[in-house]
Design a protein around this motif. Structure first.
Motif, PDB file in Angstrom:
ATOM      1  N   VAL A  29      40.931  18.847  23.426  1.00 11.75           N
ATOM      2  CA  VAL A  29      41.078  20.822  23.585  1.00 11.75           C
ATOM      3  C   VAL A  29      42.639  20.341  23.685  1.00 11.75           C
ATOM      4  CG1 VAL A  29      40.472  22.346  25.263  1.00 11.75           C
ATOM      5  CG2 VAL A  29      38.383  21.513  24.219  1.00 11.75           C
ATOM      6  N   VAL A  30      43.223  21.338  23.308  1.00  8.19           N
ATOM      7  CA  VAL A  30      44.539  21.425  23.779  1.00  8.19           C
ATOM      8  C   VAL A  30      44.937  22.748  24.410  1.00  8.19           C
ATOM      9  CG1 VAL A  30      46.926  21.383  22.576  1.00  8.19           C
ATOM     10  CG2 VAL A  30      45.064  20.565  21.370  1.00  8.19           C
ATOM     11  N   PHE A  31      45.332  22.818  26.329  1.00  9.42           N
ATOM     12  CA  PHE A  31      44.579  23.870  26.102  1.00  9.42           C
ATOM     13  C   PHE A  31      46.870  24.406  26.299  1.00  9.42           C
ATOM     14  CE2 PHE A  31      45.002  25.538  30.956  1.00  9.42           C
ATOM     15  CZ  PHE A  31      43.885  26.941  31.442  1.00  9.42           C
ATOM     16  N   ARG A  32      46.560  25.914  26.205  1.00 11.07           N
ATOM     17  CA  ARG A  32      47.495  26.329  26.831  1.00 11.07           C
ATOM     18  C   ARG A  32      47.772  26.898  28.054  1.00 11.07           C
ATOM     19  NH1 ARG A  32      49.003  25.238  21.185  1.00 11.07           N
ATOM     20  NH2 ARG A  32      47.031  25.269  19.908  1.00 11.07           N
ATOM     21  N   ARG A  70      42.360  35.373  34.195  1.00  9.56           N
ATOM     22  CA  ARG A  70      43.514  35.489  34.350  1.00  9.56           C
ATOM     23  C   ARG A  70      44.332  37.069  33.233  1.00  9.56           C
ATOM     24  NH1 ARG A  70      43.335  30.027  30.172  1.00  9.56           N
ATOM     25  NH2 ARG A  70      42.345  29.063  31.048  1.00  9.56           N
ATOM     26  N   GLU A 107      35.782  28.669  24.243  1.00 11.32           N
ATOM     27  CA  GLU A 107      35.823  26.792  23.341  1.00 11.32           C
ATOM     28  C   GLU A 107      35.800  25.664  23.881  1.00 11.32           C
ATOM     29  OE1 GLU A 107      40.428  26.496  23.273  1.00 11.32           O
ATOM     30  OE2 GLU A 107      40.288  24.897  22.072  1.00 11.32           O
ATOM     31  N   TYR A 108      35.912  26.123  25.716  1.00 16.45           N
ATOM     32  CA  TYR A 108      35.344  24.743  26.190  1.00 16.45           C
ATOM     33  C   TYR A 108      33.719  25.173  27.254  1.00 16.45           C
ATOM     34  CZ  TYR A 108      39.043  26.878  28.793  1.00 16.45           C
ATOM     35  OH  TYR A 108      40.144  27.480  29.453  1.00 16.45           O
ATOM     36  N   ILE A 132      44.571  34.650  26.628  1.00 13.17           N
ATOM     37  CA  ILE A 132      44.750  34.477  25.243  1.00 13.17           C
ATOM     38  C   ILE A 132      42.916  34.372  24.573  1.00 13.17           C
ATOM     39  CG2 ILE A 132      44.139  30.932  24.218  1.00 13.17           C
ATOM     40  CD1 ILE A 132      45.913  30.764  25.820  1.00 13.17           C
ATOM     41  N   ALA A 134      40.917  32.840  21.761  1.00 17.43           N
ATOM     42  CA  ALA A 134      40.817  31.416  20.996  1.00 17.43           C
ATOM     43  C   ALA A 134      39.435  31.811  21.226  1.00 17.43           C
ATOM     44  CB  ALA A 134      40.457  30.152  22.322  1.00 17.43           C
ATOM     45  N   ILE A 162      45.260  31.663  19.633  1.00 17.78           N
ATOM     46  CA  ILE A 162      45.012  30.630  18.931  1.00 17.78           C
ATOM     47  C   ILE A 162      44.959  31.035  17.820  1.00 17.78           C
ATOM     48  CG2 ILE A 162      44.183  28.199  18.547  1.00 17.78           C
ATOM     49  CD1 ILE A 162      44.366  28.448  22.133  1.00 17.78           C
TER      50      ILE A 162
HETATM   51  N1  LIG Z   1      43.129  26.114  23.902  1.00 17.08           N
HETATM   52  C1  LIG Z   1      43.279  26.578  25.296  1.00 17.08           C
HETATM   53  N2  LIG Z   1      43.822  27.055  26.308  1.00 17.08           N
HETATM   54  C2  LIG Z   1      44.015  27.933  27.516  1.00 17.08           C
HETATM   55  N3  LIG Z   1      42.799  28.395  27.278  1.00 17.08           N
HETATM   56  C3  LIG Z   1      42.047  28.978  26.292  1.00 17.08           C
HETATM   57  N4  LIG Z   1      40.571  29.229  27.033  1.00 17.08           N
HETATM   58  C4  LIG Z   1      39.766  28.781  25.707  1.00 17.08           C
HETATM   59  N5  LIG Z   1      41.142  28.063  25.334  1.00 17.08           N
HETATM   60  C5  LIG Z   1      41.667  27.743  25.809  1.00 17.08           C
END
Ligand SMILES: Nc1ncnc2[nH]cnc12
Ligand SMILES: O=P(O)(O)OC[C@H]1O[C@H](OP(=O)(O)OP(=O)(O)O)[C@H](O)[C@@H]1O
Length: 181
Positions: A29-32, A70, A107-108, A132, A134, A162
């Protein structure tokens, strides 16, 4: 400056404050990370102003709804700026009864969201706001809950979409906008 050049510079500033963190919270996972946007006065203002500009494409609405946590951080200031109320869509177990709930995958992981039943005026026009988009699991659950609570969801606005995760495919039939992709 024109509105469109303001929007362009707001987008540029906000983009520069989002940090990519590889392999968080799980491998692959690339966390933004939007914490940098929240922590920068000009950047936070640019984000809320930009979200308001994007939200104006959805016409009139009575309420902004945001998903914990968030979605609260960006949704509540947006509601204040626009002079409308805010509906907190909370993680399970935080709201007193009666509540409506929806469990979903993101996503996670997976989670459950809840909204207070009986607090949204029937047919109120609601804008759904999150940081976000996702996979769209969170947003789809939020929309489902708000519909069940009597809301008329006018559309969804995100700080960052994303695109590779195709979250808008889970939101077919709804207008979806993002400040950044
Ligand atoms: N890649 C991601 N970065 C930040 N928040 C998220 N929520 C779900 N996927 C994410
Ligand atoms: O499109 P999805 O795959 O559903 O992912 C997007 C969601 O994931 C993040 O929330 P998270 O559940 O991590 O909670 P937080 O806001 O409490 O950090 C983010 O704030 C969105 O709500």
């Amino acid at each position: 400056m024109t509105d469109s050049s303001n929007l362009a510079s707001d987008r540029e500033l906000v983009r520069s404050l989002i940090r990519d963190v590889p392999d968080f919270p799980s491998p692959g996972v690339v966390f933004r990370d939007v914490a940098g946007v929240l922590g920068d006065g000009a950047g936070f203002q640019a984000a809320i102003r930009g979200l308001a500009t994007v939200a104006s494409q959805l016409g009139e609405f009575d309420l902004v709804a945001g998903m914990e946590a968030r979605g609260f951080m960006f949704g509540a200031p947006l509601a204040t700026l626009l002079g409308v109320g805010f509906v907190p869509v909370r993680k399970a177990g935080k709201l007193p009864p009666p509540v409506l709930g929806a469990t979903y995958e993101l996503e996670y992981g997976s989670a459950t969201l809840e909204v207070r039943d009986g607090t949204i005026p029937d047919g109120a026009k609601v804008l759904v706001l999150d940081d976000i988009l996702a996979t769209g699991g969170t947003a789809a659950a939020g929309v489902d809950l708000l519909h069940r609570a009597g809301a008329d969801v006018v559309g969804l606005v995100f700080l960052l979409e994303i695109e590779a995760l195709a979250g808008r495919d889970r939101l077919v039939g709804h207008e979806v906008h993002a400040l950044l992709t």
